[in-house]
Write an enzyme that holds these catalytic residues in place. Sequence first.
Site, PDB file in Angstrom:
ATOM      1  N   LYS A   1      -1.255  17.323  12.921  1.00 14.34           N
ATOM      2  CA  LYS A   1      -1.482  18.715  12.505  1.00 14.34           C
ATOM      3  C   LYS A   1      -0.773  18.978  11.181  1.00 14.34           C
ATOM      4  O   LYS A   1       0.440  18.809  11.075  1.00 14.34           O
ATOM      5  CB  LYS A   1      -0.957  19.675  13.587  1.00 14.34           C
ATOM      6  CG  LYS A   1      -0.956  21.162  13.158  1.00 14.34           C
ATOM      7  CD  LYS A   1      -0.464  22.083  14.271  1.00 14.34           C
ATOM      8  CE  LYS A   1      -0.304  23.532  13.780  1.00 14.34           C
ATOM      9  NZ  LYS A   1       0.195  24.444  14.827  1.00 14.34           N
TER      10      LYS A   1
ATOM     11  N   ASP B   1       2.412  28.524   8.573  1.00 10.93           N
ATOM     12  CA  ASP B   1       1.712  29.257   9.627  1.00 10.93           C
ATOM     13  C   ASP B   1       2.266  30.676   9.742  1.00 10.93           C
ATOM     14  O   ASP B   1       3.322  30.900  10.331  1.00 10.93           O
ATOM     15  CB  ASP B   1       1.865  28.506  10.964  1.00 10.93           C
ATOM     16  CG  ASP B   1       1.089  29.169  12.103  1.00 10.93           C
ATOM     17  OD1 ASP B   1       0.309  30.106  11.821  1.00 10.93           O
ATOM     18  OD2 ASP B   1       1.264  28.740  13.263  1.00 10.93           O
TER      19      ASP B   1
ATOM     20  N   LYS C   1       2.719  36.526  13.182  1.00 10.23           N
ATOM     21  CA  LYS C   1       3.992  36.210  13.829  1.00 10.23           C
ATOM     22  C   LYS C   1       5.038  37.250  13.460  1.00 10.23           C
ATOM     23  O   LYS C   1       4.863  37.999  12.495  1.00 10.23           O
ATOM     24  CB  LYS C   1       4.482  34.834  13.342  1.00 10.23           C
ATOM     25  CG  LYS C   1       3.689  33.649  13.852  1.00 10.23           C
ATOM     26  CD  LYS C   1       4.332  32.345  13.406  1.00 10.23           C
ATOM     27  CE  LYS C   1       3.528  31.148  13.871  1.00 10.23           C
ATOM     28  NZ  LYS C   1       3.483  31.013  15.342  1.00 10.23           N
TER      29      LYS C   1
ATOM     30  N   ASP D   1       5.236  23.353  10.153  1.00  7.45           N
ATOM     31  CA  ASP D   1       4.053  23.259  11.009  1.00  7.45           C
ATOM     32  C   ASP D   1       3.117  22.122  10.568  1.00  7.45           C
ATOM     33  O   ASP D   1       2.039  21.949  11.125  1.00  7.45           O
ATOM     34  CB  ASP D   1       3.313  24.605  11.022  1.00  7.45           C
ATOM     35  CG  ASP D   1       2.606  24.875  12.349  1.00  7.45           C
ATOM     36  OD1 ASP D   1       2.957  24.221  13.354  1.00  7.45           O
ATOM     37  OD2 ASP D   1       1.705  25.738  12.366  1.00  7.45           O
TER      38      ASP D   1
ATOM     39  N   ASP E   1      -3.386  32.832  15.538  1.00 11.90           N
ATOM     40  CA  ASP E   1      -2.157  32.032  15.515  1.00 11.90           C
ATOM     41  C   ASP E   1      -2.323  30.721  16.293  1.00 11.90           C
ATOM     42  O   ASP E   1      -1.468  29.844  16.213  1.00 11.90           O
ATOM     43  CB  ASP E   1      -1.000  32.860  16.093  1.00 11.90           C
ATOM     44  CG  ASP E   1       0.359  32.282  15.746  1.00 11.90           C
ATOM     45  OD1 ASP E   1       0.419  31.387  14.880  1.00 11.90           O
ATOM     46  OD2 ASP E   1       1.355  32.753  16.344  1.00 11.90           O
TER      47      ASP E   1
ATOM     48  N   GLU F   1      -4.081  28.241  15.566  1.00 15.24           N
ATOM     49  CA  GLU F   1      -4.874  27.596  14.512  1.00 15.24           C
ATOM     50  C   GLU F   1      -4.803  26.075  14.571  1.00 15.24           C
ATOM     51  O   GLU F   1      -5.711  25.398  14.115  1.00 15.24           O
ATOM     52  CB  GLU F   1      -4.418  28.101  13.138  1.00 15.24           C
ATOM     53  CG  GLU F   1      -3.197  27.398  12.540  1.00 15.24           C
ATOM     54  CD  GLU F   1      -1.924  27.551  13.356  1.00 15.24           C
ATOM     55  OE1 GLU F   1      -1.831  28.505  14.159  1.00 15.24           O
ATOM     56  OE2 GLU F   1      -1.018  26.708  13.210  1.00 15.24           O
TER      57      GLU F   1
ATOM     58  N   ARG G   1      -4.956  23.966  17.077  1.00 11.83           N
ATOM     59  CA  ARG G   1      -6.005  23.353  17.900  1.00 11.83           C
ATOM     60  C   ARG G   1      -7.369  23.434  17.210  1.00 11.83           C
ATOM     61  O   ARG G   1      -8.230  22.606  17.459  1.00 11.83           O
ATOM     62  CB  ARG G   1      -6.026  24.014  19.284  1.00 11.83           C
ATOM     63  CG  ARG G   1      -6.388  25.460  19.263  1.00 11.83           C
ATOM     64  CD  ARG G   1      -6.005  26.171  20.551  1.00 11.83           C
ATOM     65  NE  ARG G   1      -4.544  26.352  20.656  1.00 11.83           N
ATOM     66  CZ  ARG G   1      -3.940  26.900  21.699  1.00 11.83           C
ATOM     67  NH1 ARG G   1      -4.630  27.291  22.749  1.00 11.83           N
ATOM     68  NH2 ARG G   1      -2.619  27.037  21.711  1.00 11.83           N
TER      69      ARG G   1
HETATM   70  N1  BES Z   1       2.794  26.545  15.026  1.00 11.58           N
HETATM   71  C1  BES Z   1       2.768  27.329  16.199  1.00 11.58           C
HETATM   72  C2  BES Z   1       3.575  26.730  17.348  1.00 11.58           C
HETATM   73  C3  BES Z   1       5.057  26.647  17.130  1.00 11.58           C
HETATM   74  C4  BES Z   1       5.873  27.716  17.416  1.00 11.58           C
HETATM   75  C5  BES Z   1       5.632  25.467  16.704  1.00 11.58           C
HETATM   76  C6  BES Z   1       7.232  27.618  17.249  1.00 11.58           C
HETATM   77  C7  BES Z   1       6.983  25.364  16.529  1.00 11.58           C
HETATM   78  C8  BES Z   1       7.786  26.422  16.793  1.00 11.58           C
HETATM   79  C9  BES Z   1       1.324  27.492  16.700  1.00 11.58           C
HETATM   80  O1  BES Z   1       0.356  27.510  15.721  1.00 11.58           O
HETATM   81  C10 BES Z   1       1.268  28.794  17.430  1.00 11.58           C
HETATM   82  O2  BES Z   1       1.477  29.790  16.811  1.00 11.58           O
HETATM   83  N2  BES Z   1       1.048  28.727  18.742  1.00 11.58           N
HETATM   84  C11 BES Z   1       1.003  29.885  19.550  1.00 11.58           C
HETATM   85  C12 BES Z   1      -0.136  29.700  20.523  1.00 11.58           C
HETATM   86  C13 BES Z   1      -0.553  30.972  21.195  1.00 11.58           C
HETATM   87  C14 BES Z   1      -1.147  31.932  20.211  1.00 11.58           C
HETATM   88  C15 BES Z   1      -1.550  30.617  22.276  1.00 11.58           C
HETATM   89  C16 BES Z   1       2.332  30.000  20.288  1.00 11.58           C
HETATM   90  O3  BES Z   1       2.956  28.985  20.591  1.00 11.58           O
HETATM   91  O4  BES Z   1       2.781  31.111  20.513  1.00 11.58           O
HETATM   92 ZN    ZN Z   2       0.821  26.441  13.957  1.00 14.86          ZN
HETATM   93 ZN    ZN Z   3       0.010  29.429  14.885  1.00 17.28          ZN
END
Ligand code: BES
Ligand code: ZN
Ligand code: ZN
Length: 505
Positions: A268, A273, A280, A291, A350, A352, A354
Amino acid sequence: MRISIVHQPIQAVTADVLIVNLFEGVKAPAGATNAIDTALNGALRRAFDLGDFRGRLNETAVFYSEERIAALRVLVVGLGPIAEFTIDRARQASGTAMRRARDLGCKRVATIVHGAGSGGIDPQAAAQATIEGALLGAYQFREHKANPENGRQIDEIFIAEFDTAKLDAIRAGVDAGVIMADAINDARRLVNLAPNYLNPVTLADEFTAMAARVGLRCEVLDEQRIRAENMGAVLGVAQGSHVPPRFIVFEHAPAGHENDAPLVFIGKGVTFDTGGYSIKTADGMLTMKGDMAGAAAVSGAMQALAGLKLPMRVIGLTPLVENMIHGGAMRPGDVLTSRSGLTIEVVNTDAEGRLILADALDYARQFAPRAVVDIATLTSLASSAMGENMAACVLDNDDDLRSALLRASDAAGERIWPMPLWPDYADKIKSDVAELKNTGGARGGLGSSAIFLKRFVDGVPGAASYPWAHIDMAGMAFWSETRGYSPRGASGFGVRTLVQLTRIL
Ligand code: BES
Ligand code: ZN
Ligand code: ZN
């Protein structure tokens, strides 16, 4: 930093500091440490007897040699109890000792090979771990400082070995260790770089330059090519940024292996992000330059594979995007048509990672891969479940691949733990308007993120699936505390595991 092997009696090795080691709970030092203790009139043993130094893992003590040996100082590092010794502990002790030496202001540092004596590790592996630990532990990211060259730095490392019979093995181990450590430190650098310096375009340039340096094939798909590939999910995420996406295809295919069914790594690569319109919090955004740590792990692994000239075909794919917000950014509710043809309702911008992985997983199919491993900072749930800096998770569709991956992670000293991927998770990502939606909500979010990816591993009905494992390394991109060979900051997590996997698969 210059690195050389010196074949001399340990007492004769010239350096600002000589690093030796001691196990915890061992009454008398052995090998080189014993020779140094004797030369120093029993100074080490005295510290041990007084309880000032116990040999706990990463404990250090400094002695002044007062011209009894050629080195100016002796630095003893603890290896912990002998019964708990592992190769990763050799790496850790080496990293801790190097940093201590650097902080003392030493420029020319000699070290014995950790773990090859009473540790019982074969000399080549021990030498590799020692040099990996040394270079990883001494790593500093100073590129954004006004004067990057300022500050204390080690100029030269000497690996001291007197046993002629071990020299060839040690040389091989040192060479491999340098290649691994360089690849990991380069991955760390990319993760540490500020997001105004590192975006999809500049990261693609970094990858191209690395590939040219080490002799990897590297194809960069620009926005036009990405569009021609129908990667609608990548484009959907990228459309909110002023910087266009890139999609990188690395290939390591040494002579005689050009037509092997490849192993494919996918990383990824979200260079920042923000969350998009599902924005966020300020705190949540703070580490989001990391990220792209999955992409860095893949490029690091490809770099190491090329350097080590491993005899197999491996392909590395990294979709690179920036998840930003402007008037053209995707909205919650948008429907994207992915490369596979499956449509995706974006219920959360968020989620993104996947989306871009979906197109990469589909792209991987054309190689008829032996196995595919993706690595991503995908969900904060992975770090909530395991603990920050504790472990990554793996979810997969293949028991053999998973067990190979777990053995690889164990040997690499990078913790990965399995989580279930029950088919029932699929119910959570059913969409009313498209084939699937991109999140199933917070509860069970690890399973639903992986079951989303699995839909693209399987593809449309009739498509060929492949053995696949997904590593969620959220919570592992940055170390929050300095420890062993891991200075605070970008970790380089994943490089060693991926390289090790190619050796055992
Ligand atoms: N990049 C984030 C995941 C992340 C969060 C990695 C904190 C490292 C530290 C990812 O893109 C994301 O925002 N995931 C969301 C998914 C949710 C919207 C289903 C998450 O983890 O909250
Ligand atoms: Zn992310
Ligand atoms: Zn994200």
